[in-house]
Design an enzyme around this catalytic site. Structure first.
Site, mmCIF file in Angstrom:
data_model
loop_
_atom_site.group_PDB
_atom_site.id
_atom_site.type_symbol
_atom_site.label_atom_id
_atom_site.label_comp_id
_atom_site.label_asym_id
_atom_site.label_seq_id
_atom_site.Cartn_x
_atom_site.Cartn_y
_atom_site.Cartn_z
ATOM 1 N N ASP A 36 0.793 -1.465 -0.028
ATOM 2 C CA ASP A 36 0.600 0.424 0.130
ATOM 3 C C ASP A 36 0.465 1.143 0.139
ATOM 4 O O ASP A 36 2.338 1.445 0.664
ATOM 5 C CB ASP A 36 -0.551 0.194 1.491
ATOM 6 C CG ASP A 36 -1.476 -1.222 1.799
ATOM 7 O OD1 ASP A 36 -1.589 -1.859 0.587
ATOM 8 O OD2 ASP A 36 -2.140 -1.162 2.433
ATOM 9 N N SER A 97 -0.345 -0.337 7.569
ATOM 10 C CA SER A 97 -0.482 1.286 6.565
ATOM 11 C C SER A 97 -0.855 2.088 7.897
ATOM 12 O O SER A 97 -1.380 2.073 8.968
ATOM 13 C CB SER A 97 -2.112 0.699 5.475
ATOM 14 O OG SER A 97 -0.970 -0.096 4.881
ATOM 15 N N ARG A 156 -7.172 -1.432 11.695
ATOM 16 C CA ARG A 156 -6.504 -1.024 11.230
ATOM 17 C C ARG A 156 -6.429 -0.091 10.129
ATOM 18 O O ARG A 156 -7.596 0.034 9.764
ATOM 19 C CB ARG A 156 -5.480 -2.140 10.696
ATOM 20 C CG ARG A 156 -5.767 -2.882 9.256
ATOM 21 C CD ARG A 156 -5.069 -3.948 8.742
ATOM 22 N NE ARG A 156 -5.655 -5.187 8.129
ATOM 23 C CZ ARG A 156 -6.468 -5.909 7.895
ATOM 24 N NH1 ARG A 156 -6.675 -6.398 9.552
ATOM 25 N NH2 ARG A 156 -6.908 -6.578 6.954
ATOM 26 N N ASP A 157 -5.233 0.704 9.441
ATOM 27 C CA ASP A 157 -4.998 1.501 8.770
ATOM 28 C C ASP A 157 -5.572 2.979 8.653
ATOM 29 O O ASP A 157 -6.894 3.715 8.269
ATOM 30 C CB ASP A 157 -6.002 1.206 7.200
ATOM 31 C CG ASP A 157 -4.882 0.065 6.718
ATOM 32 O OD1 ASP A 157 -4.053 -0.553 7.353
ATOM 33 O OD2 ASP A 157 -5.830 -0.878 6.178
HETATM 34 C C1 FRU Z 1 -4.088 -3.544 2.916
HETATM 35 C C2 FRU Z 1 -3.445 -4.062 4.361
HETATM 36 C C3 FRU Z 1 -3.679 -2.932 5.183
HETATM 37 C C4 FRU Z 1 -2.824 -3.190 6.262
HETATM 38 C C5 FRU Z 1 -0.945 -3.500 4.915
HETATM 39 C C6 FRU Z 1 -0.348 -4.357 5.464
HETATM 40 O O1 FRU Z 1 -2.917 -4.065 1.509
HETATM 41 O O2 FRU Z 1 -3.618 -5.560 4.244
HETATM 42 O O3 FRU Z 1 -5.601 -3.055 5.114
HETATM 43 O O4 FRU Z 1 -2.153 -1.968 6.998
HETATM 44 O O5 FRU Z 1 -1.639 -3.491 4.173
HETATM 45 O O6 FRU Z 1 0.985 -4.676 5.191
#
Ligand code: FRU
Length: 482
Positions: A36, A97, A156-157
């Site tokens: 990402d 991310s 996450r994220d």
């Molecule tokens: C999306 C993801 C995010 C995560 C990251 C891990 O592609 O799965 O949700 O933070 O990649 O590399």
């Protein structure tokens, strides 16, 4: 924090240009694994692009944040790794991310520490090269208990913005067996966060605007004034990556009501996009173009994944997001080849006197009851290998089919088309990447891996009835790594 890899020298650029599948004008990591885009930010006129990076190989693992910057959106300069997992810390199993914000002059990252998944913070110096992790990490150790009980650890994220004298965050999660969640948080100082509400809950069974899947990753909330757009990346219950998609809606009193939605990018490669507002007001977005070749092939190549083209996002009146290649890419145009008013009879193959692995093609067709027509790229002289972009006007559809060493490669990628006269497409071919834009902002991204080094020419073709090619220009695009 010390940087685990040394500064990146010229040899990296040589590596970037030797591999025939390595894109020439897309951002790629110096080597190894990339997923990402992260922390995208316009910092005093320089665009900083961080990215999920594994310095230990071309596979997903030991995730760090790679870092590059650009002053023209097209050419990139590598910086040392920005974030590395801290043994024994809340990000010991990976720095996943997140985003970047300007905290009253201090560059600040909010990212996902693993495991368990939690929100961490780091503050940068003026160069955005040296990052100090906050001693109080994680700033959000877990989702609220009622969500922790049902999300299977998926939290996450973070994506953060400033509004009404506060910081706001959307973050992805899920309700097991039910669907994806986007959670909304608020903070005054980026270090103390209060859960506000579930901003949106998905339904695994629903395909109202798009297949909603089981888990929503990488949410982004884009502000278009009276309307906002919530972009998500959709995983299914088997953790397969489906698509980036979005809802457009009204956002009032911290409540979001979708009124429209769609897939953001068609095809089998684009995922986990991130958008940022540039200082000139435009929304810039990058997505990860993942490999669709076997894992072993990426392992042998020593690299995996690249960024999409820099994309400019706008919101149309009807609620649909439109994506267009950043006009800055025109700086890469070199030798051009064009024609106009070329009638093509039924069942024609017109070979063009132009070839290349790094091309931009702009074409305007006037369909005349044609059954199917289109452009084939990366064609070998005998046609044994080619990638055909097929337009089927009666079905209002475009699809891509690949023939490699005479064998059809499935699945094919497709996207809907709005009928138009002429029908104008922009097509970007770059080694193993293919991106297609319709004039009204639809976008498809896919990958191709021709086996023959002479698979480089461009053909036009029709089946059924005739077509008029009103105009066509093919440009060779320069490498960004010279
Ligand atoms: C999306 C993801 C995010 C995560 C990251 C891990 O592609 O799965 O949700 O933070 O990649 O590399």
């Amino acid at each position: 924090m010390q940087n685990p890899i040394p500064a990146l020298g010229r040899s990296i650029h040589a590596q970037r240009t030797l591999d025939p599948y390595r894109p020439r004008y897309h951002f790629t990591a110096p080597a190894n694994w990339l997923n990402d885009p992260n922390g995208l930010i316009d910092w005093k006129g320089t665009i900083h692009l961080f990215y999920q990076y594994n310095p230990n190989g071309p596979f997903h693992g030991t995730i760090h944040w790679g870092h590059a910057s650009s002053v023209d959106l097209v050419h990139w300069r590598d910086h040392p790794i920005a974030l590395a997992p801290t043994p024994g810390g809340p990000d010991a199993d990976g720095c996943w991310s997140g985003c970047a914000v300007d905290d009253r002059g201090a560059p600040t990252l909010l990212y996902t520490g693993v495991s368990p998944q939690a929100v961490c913070l780091a503050v940068g110096d003026e160069t955005l090269e040296t990052w100090r992790k906050y001693e109080g990490n994680p700033v959000i150790p877990a989702p609220p208990s009622e969500i922790a009980a049902v999300c299977g650890g998926d939290f996450r994220d973070p994506y953060v913005w400033r509004e009404d004298d506060a910081w706001w965050m959307v973050i992805g999660s899920r309700r097991e067996g039910v669907g994806g969640l986007v959670l909304l948080y608020r903070s005054v100082d980026l270090r103390h966060w209060e859960f506000v509400r579930i901003l949106l809950a998905g339904d695994e069974e629903s395909s109202r605007y798009f297949y909603e899947g089981a888990m929503w990753e990488c949410p982004n909330l884009l502000d278009f004034g009276d309307r906002r757009t919530l972009i998500l990346s959709v995983q299914d219950a088997q953790v397969r990556l489906h698509h980036a998609a979005y809802f457009t809606g009204l956002y009032r009193n911290q409540e979001f009501k979708p009124v429209a939605g769609d897939v953001l990018a068609h095809g089998d490669s684009f995922y986990a996009p991130q958008a940022t507002r540039l200082s000139d007001g435009r929304y810039l977005l990058f997505g990860w173009l993942r490999e669709t070749r076997p894992h072993e092939a990426a392992m042998a190549a020593g690299w995996s994944g690249c960024m999409s083209l820099p994309l400019i996002v706008t919101l149309r009146e009807d609620g649909r997001l439109a994506l267009a290649p950043a006009p800055e890419l025109e700086a890469l145009r070199g030798e051009a080849w064009s024609l106009s008013d070329l009638p093509l009879g039924p069942h024609t193959i017109q070979r063009l006197d132009v070839a290349g692995e790094a091309l931009e093609i702009e074409i305007a067709f006037v369909p005349d009851r044609a059954d199917a027509f289109g452009v084939a790229v990366r064609c070998s002289p005998d046609g044994e290998e080619q990638t055909r972009i097929v337009i089927r006007p009666r079905q209002n559809e475009l699809y891509v089919e690949r023939l490699e060493a005479g064998v059809a490669v499935t699945p094919t990628a497709s996207m809907p088309l709005t009928p138009a006269t002429p029908l104008v497409l922009r097509i970007f071919v770059d080694a193993s990447t293919l991106e297609i834009f319709s004039e009204d902002g639809r976008y498809l991204a896919t990958r191709l891996y021709p086996r023959r080094s002479d698979s480089a020419s461009v053909h036009l073709f029709t089946t059924g009835a005739a077509v008029n090619v009103q105009r066509l220009t093919v440009w060779r695009l320069a490498s960004i790594w010279q």
